[in-house]
Design a protein around this motif. Structure first.
Motif, PDB file in Angstrom:
ATOM      1  N   TRP A 139    -103.260  21.697   6.446  1.00 11.06           N
ATOM      2  CA  TRP A 139    -103.574  23.114   6.283  1.00 11.06           C
ATOM      3  C   TRP A 139    -105.030  23.396   6.663  1.00 11.06           C
ATOM      4  O   TRP A 139    -105.394  24.534   6.950  1.00 11.06           O
ATOM      5  CB  TRP A 139    -103.317  23.559   4.842  1.00 11.06           C
ATOM      6  CG  TRP A 139    -101.880  23.748   4.502  1.00 11.06           C
ATOM      7  CD1 TRP A 139    -101.087  22.922   3.758  1.00 11.06           C
ATOM      8  CD2 TRP A 139    -101.045  24.855   4.882  1.00 11.06           C
ATOM      9  NE1 TRP A 139     -99.805  23.428   3.659  1.00 11.06           N
ATOM     10  CE2 TRP A 139     -99.760  24.618   4.333  1.00 11.06           C
ATOM     11  CE3 TRP A 139    -101.247  26.010   5.633  1.00 11.06           C
ATOM     12  CZ2 TRP A 139     -98.694  25.497   4.516  1.00 11.06           C
ATOM     13  CZ3 TRP A 139    -100.186  26.891   5.816  1.00 11.06           C
ATOM     14  CH2 TRP A 139     -98.939  26.641   5.265  1.00 11.06           C
ATOM     15  N   ASP A 140    -105.890  22.369   6.607  1.00 14.34           N
ATOM     16  CA  ASP A 140    -107.283  22.537   7.011  1.00 14.34           C
ATOM     17  C   ASP A 140    -107.347  22.361   8.530  1.00 14.34           C
ATOM     18  O   ASP A 140    -107.091  21.269   9.044  1.00 14.34           O
ATOM     19  CB  ASP A 140    -108.158  21.488   6.320  1.00 14.34           C
ATOM     20  CG  ASP A 140    -109.633  21.661   6.629  1.00 14.34           C
ATOM     21  OD1 ASP A 140    -109.988  21.748   7.818  1.00 14.34           O
ATOM     22  OD2 ASP A 140    -110.439  21.708   5.689  1.00 14.34           O
ATOM     23  N   PRO A 141    -107.686  23.419   9.298  1.00  9.77           N
ATOM     24  CA  PRO A 141    -107.610  23.323  10.765  1.00  9.77           C
ATOM     25  C   PRO A 141    -108.473  22.227  11.371  1.00  9.77           C
ATOM     26  O   PRO A 141    -108.046  21.551  12.314  1.00  9.77           O
ATOM     27  CB  PRO A 141    -108.081  24.713  11.225  1.00  9.77           C
ATOM     28  CG  PRO A 141    -107.784  25.616  10.074  1.00  9.77           C
ATOM     29  CD  PRO A 141    -108.026  24.778   8.840  1.00  9.77           C
ATOM     30  N   ALA A 142    -109.704  22.036  10.858  1.00 10.78           N
ATOM     31  CA  ALA A 142    -110.575  21.017  11.450  1.00 10.78           C
ATOM     32  C   ALA A 142    -110.026  19.619  11.201  1.00 10.78           C
ATOM     33  O   ALA A 142    -110.003  18.772  12.104  1.00 10.78           O
ATOM     34  CB  ALA A 142    -111.992  21.150  10.898  1.00 10.78           C
ATOM     35  N   ILE A 143    -109.595  19.343   9.968  1.00 11.82           N
ATOM     36  CA  ILE A 143    -109.010  18.034   9.652  1.00 11.82           C
ATOM     37  C   ILE A 143    -107.748  17.818  10.465  1.00 11.82           C
ATOM     38  O   ILE A 143    -107.505  16.730  11.016  1.00 11.82           O
ATOM     39  CB  ILE A 143    -108.729  17.923   8.140  1.00 11.82           C
ATOM     40  CG1 ILE A 143    -110.048  17.908   7.354  1.00 11.82           C
ATOM     41  CG2 ILE A 143    -107.909  16.681   7.823  1.00 11.82           C
ATOM     42  CD1 ILE A 143    -109.877  17.921   5.850  1.00 11.82           C
ATOM     43  N   ASP A 144    -106.920  18.839  10.554  1.00  9.76           N
ATOM     44  CA  ASP A 144    -105.670  18.756  11.305  1.00  9.76           C
ATOM     45  C   ASP A 144    -105.930  18.387  12.761  1.00  9.76           C
ATOM     46  O   ASP A 144    -105.343  17.443  13.306  1.00  9.76           O
ATOM     47  CB  ASP A 144    -104.959  20.113  11.210  1.00  9.76           C
ATOM     48  CG  ASP A 144    -103.571  20.095  11.831  1.00  9.76           C
ATOM     49  OD1 ASP A 144    -103.001  19.006  12.003  1.00  9.76           O
ATOM     50  OD2 ASP A 144    -103.059  21.191  12.140  1.00  9.76           O
TER      51      ASP A 144
ATOM     52  N   VAL B  82     -97.841  26.804  15.409  1.00 16.14           N
ATOM     53  CA  VAL B  82     -98.241  27.856  14.473  1.00 16.14           C
ATOM     54  C   VAL B  82     -99.626  27.545  13.912  1.00 16.14           C
ATOM     55  O   VAL B  82    -100.494  28.425  13.816  1.00 16.14           O
ATOM     56  CB  VAL B  82     -97.212  28.003  13.337  1.00 16.14           C
ATOM     57  CG1 VAL B  82     -97.739  28.964  12.259  1.00 16.14           C
ATOM     58  CG2 VAL B  82     -95.880  28.491  13.879  1.00 16.14           C
ATOM     59  N   ARG B  83     -99.838  26.292  13.545  1.00 16.71           N
ATOM     60  CA  ARG B  83    -101.142  25.916  12.998  1.00 16.71           C
ATOM     61  C   ARG B  83    -102.253  26.110  14.035  1.00 16.71           C
ATOM     62  O   ARG B  83    -103.350  26.547  13.699  1.00 16.71           O
ATOM     63  CB  ARG B  83    -101.127  24.461  12.506  1.00 16.71           C
ATOM     64  CG  ARG B  83    -100.053  24.192  11.449  1.00 16.71           C
ATOM     65  CD  ARG B  83    -100.343  22.941  10.643  1.00 16.71           C
ATOM     66  NE  ARG B  83    -100.538  21.757  11.434  1.00 16.71           N
ATOM     67  CZ  ARG B  83     -99.570  20.945  11.843  1.00 16.71           C
ATOM     68  NH1 ARG B  83     -98.303  21.226  11.549  1.00 16.71           N
ATOM     69  NH2 ARG B  83     -99.838  19.853  12.536  1.00 16.71           N
ATOM     70  N   ARG B  84    -101.970  25.790  15.296  1.00 14.62           N
ATOM     71  CA  ARG B  84    -102.993  25.924  16.329  1.00 14.62           C
ATOM     72  C   ARG B  84    -103.292  27.392  16.652  1.00 14.62           C
ATOM     73  O   ARG B  84    -104.438  27.777  16.826  1.00 14.62           O
ATOM     74  CB  ARG B  84    -102.546  25.207  17.607  1.00 14.62           C
ATOM     75  CG  ARG B  84    -102.324  23.707  17.451  1.00 14.62           C
ATOM     76  CD  ARG B  84    -103.616  22.970  17.128  1.00 14.62           C
ATOM     77  NE  ARG B  84    -103.357  21.543  17.008  1.00 14.62           N
ATOM     78  CZ  ARG B  84    -103.082  20.919  15.862  1.00 14.62           C
ATOM     79  NH1 ARG B  84    -103.059  21.628  14.726  1.00 14.62           N
ATOM     80  NH2 ARG B  84    -102.853  19.627  15.823  1.00 14.62           N
TER      81      ARG B  84
END
Length: 355
Positions: A177-182, A8-10
């Motif tokens: 929740w932060d896409p780049a950090i994730d 989901v996050r991706r």
């Protein structure tokens, strides 16, 4: 807070941050005019335009990293070789470049400067002395105080771009929740954790903190730096009081009294440090003190201080492994002694705290 599954996050969060960044960029003339019109109603020097500009920059920065890491994913054979050393190095280099860019822009807008020193002498050799403490040849455990907004970003930026070390990071699971950090920190050695006291959830990457620390510290190389914040969270009055009470409840009255005497740091928690040192038996320790952000505790404090006009000073000390006790109790006392020294350094440099 339950994290959504990885897929989901991706599929959702990554594209969403790109759309949000493009929308903010396209609307820049509109929000800039509105912000300038409202500036007279908001105290401070162009405070509202600065905040909106920084939000726009951060969204663009995040989106740019997501796109770059998507390209690396394709280049790795759609993720097949993403864990191989060459691609891990590529992600470290991308992170280093991204942080250089972010701090260049944020530093200019917020009028922030970062000074590093490995000496108490205010001379031109302080930066060189700082860099010498991180000289390659042995793995490092870097133990830093945790006080002020963004101090973990500042530390990682310094390790990557000045100390030439590859940090291994343990951080709170909600940062996914932060896409780049994730994305980035799932492709280099790092561990998202659910802190003690939070409900564990299989989807959030929650694991026991000390187990995660030990696992991540295993196999440190001569260019690696395992990063830990022994205080366990940003310094706050509530955390400080709670930590002192926990020492008293455990029958450690002397430690509680010492914790009360420290005004700028909290009592460190030795369990994580012990796990890291046990997993990395050849590692030296570098302690980091910093000051300049001490007054910024709440969002209201940060808003009040914009633009910050602050100088952040980082002081480092390196401790050879031969000077670090192995016994858990002795190591706890040794760690406490070092945080008392950090507290004394901060107290001895009031001119650096931006007040």
């Amino acid at each position: 807070m339950r994290m959504p599954p990885t897929w989901v996050r991706r599929i959702l969060l990554g594209p969403l941050v790109i759309v949000a960044a493009l929308a903010m960029l396209a609307l820049t003339p509109l929000w800039l005019l509105v912000a300038l019109a409202l500036t007279s109603l908001v105290p401070g020097r162009f405070r509202l335009p600065r905040v909106l500009w920084l939000v726009t920059v951060y969204l663009l920065w995040d989106a740019m990293l997501v796109i770059a890491m998507f390209a690396l994913w394709i280049a790795s054979g759609f993720g097949y070789a993403i864990r191989r050393p060459g691609f891990v190095t590529a992600h470290y280099r991308l992170g280093a470049w991204g942080l250089r860019l972010l701090f260049w822009i944020f530093g200019g807008v917020l009028r922030l400067t970062i000074t590093t020193t490995g000496s108490d002498e205010p001379d031109a050799g302080g930066r060189a002395a700082f860099e010498a403490l991180f000289a390659p040849g042995a793995p490092l455990v870097v133990a830093s105080r945790h006080g002020g907004p963004g101090d973990s970003f500042i530390l990682i930026h310094t390790l990557l771009n000045q100390a030439a070390r590859r940090p291994r990071i343990v951080l709170k699971y909600t940062l996914q929740w932060d896409p780049a950090i994730d994305l980035l920190l799932h492709r280099v050695p790092a561990q998202f954790i659910v802190p003690s006291g939070f409900a564990r959830t299989p989807r959030g990457g929650g694991v026991r903190v000390e187990e995660a620390l030990g696992r991540l510290a295993t196999g440190l190389g001569p260019e690696d730096a395992f990063v830990i914040f022994p205080e366990g969270g940003n310094v706050s009055a509530a955390r400080r009081t709670s930590r002192i009470q926990r020492l008293r409840d455990a029958g450690r009255e002397q430690m509680a009294e010492r914790a009360e005497a420290m005004r700028h740091v909290m009592a460190p928690q030795p369990g994580g440090m012990h796990a890291a040192l046990r997993a990395a038996p050849d590692a030296d320790v570098v302690f980091i003190a910093h000051t300049g952000l001490d007054r910024l505790v709440t969002l209201r404090d940060i808003w009040r201080e914009l633009p910050m006009d602050k100088g952040i000073t980082m002081r480092a000390w390196r401790v050879p492994r031969s000077e670090i006790p192995d016994d858990l109790d002795a190591q706890a006392t040794w760690l406490f002694d070092w945080f008392a020294r950090i507290d004394a350094w901060i107290g001895a440099h009031p001119e650096l705290d931006g007040r």
